[in-house]
Motif scaffolding. Sequence first.
Motif, PDB file in Angstrom:
ATOM      1  N   CYS A  53       0.829  -1.211   0.000  1.00 36.87           N
ATOM      2  CA  CYS A  53       0.000   0.000   0.000  1.00 36.87           C
ATOM      3  C   CYS A  53       0.859   1.255   0.000  1.00 36.87           C
ATOM      4  N   ARG A  54       1.870   1.284   0.842  1.00 36.24           N
ATOM      5  CA  ARG A  54       2.751   2.467   0.898  1.00 36.24           C
ATOM      6  C   ARG A  54       3.455   2.659  -0.438  1.00 36.24           C
ATOM      7  N   HIS A  57       0.931   4.071  -2.942  1.00 34.86           N
ATOM      8  CA  HIS A  57       0.649   5.499  -2.749  1.00 34.86           C
ATOM      9  C   HIS A  57       1.796   6.371  -3.240  1.00 34.86           C
ATOM     10  N   LEU A  60       1.716   6.405  -6.991  1.00 32.36           N
ATOM     11  CA  LEU A  60       0.648   7.287  -7.476  1.00 32.36           C
ATOM     12  C   LEU A  60       1.081   8.745  -7.427  1.00 32.36           C
ATOM     13  N   GLU A  61       1.731   9.134  -6.350  1.00 27.10           N
ATOM     14  CA  GLU A  61       2.221  10.512  -6.226  1.00 27.10           C
ATOM     15  C   GLU A  61       3.214  10.834  -7.334  1.00 27.10           C
ATOM     16  N   THR A  65       1.062   5.229 -12.491  1.00 30.06           N
ATOM     17  CA  THR A  65      -0.223   4.597 -12.208  1.00 30.06           C
ATOM     18  C   THR A  65      -0.218   3.082 -12.378  1.00 30.06           C
ATOM     19  N   ALA A  68       1.637   1.528  -9.591  1.00 35.61           N
ATOM     20  CA  ALA A  68       0.869   1.676  -8.355  1.00 35.61           C
ATOM     21  C   ALA A  68      -0.235   0.634  -8.298  1.00 35.61           C
ATOM     22  N   PHE A  72      -1.075  -2.185  -5.414  1.00 34.08           N
ATOM     23  CA  PHE A  72      -2.361  -2.323  -4.716  1.00 34.08           C
ATOM     24  C   PHE A  72      -2.940  -3.725  -4.905  1.00 34.08           C
ATOM     25  N   ASN A  84      -6.917  -0.115   2.763  1.00 34.79           N
ATOM     26  CA  ASN A  84      -5.956   0.732   2.062  1.00 34.79           C
ATOM     27  C   ASN A  84      -5.588   0.206   0.679  1.00 34.79           C
TER      28      ASN A  84
END
Length: 86
Positions: A53-54, A57, A60-61, A65, A68, A72, A84
């Motif tokens: 998850c970390r 994220h 994504l930042e 994509t 990411a 996920f 999350n």
Amino acid sequence: LGLESLTDADILEAAKVAYRRATELEAAGKVSEALAAYAESAKLNPANAETYCRRGHLLLEEMRTAEALAEFEKAIAAAPGLANGY
């Protein structure tokens, strides 16, 4: 020394250390280093969905994509009930 010479407890402790290092790097804004540390943690303890998850994220930042999404998906596979990951 390879992982084969370590006990399960040693490997899990090393994963925790890598995860803590990753969160510190993330907090310091060192994204690429944080991603590498999270990857190390995930390699040592692939059952820790929060690690994926970390990474997701952070990716994504960084507008990464597809990468990411893959993180996920790993989080959901490791812990389907973890919100999350969704």
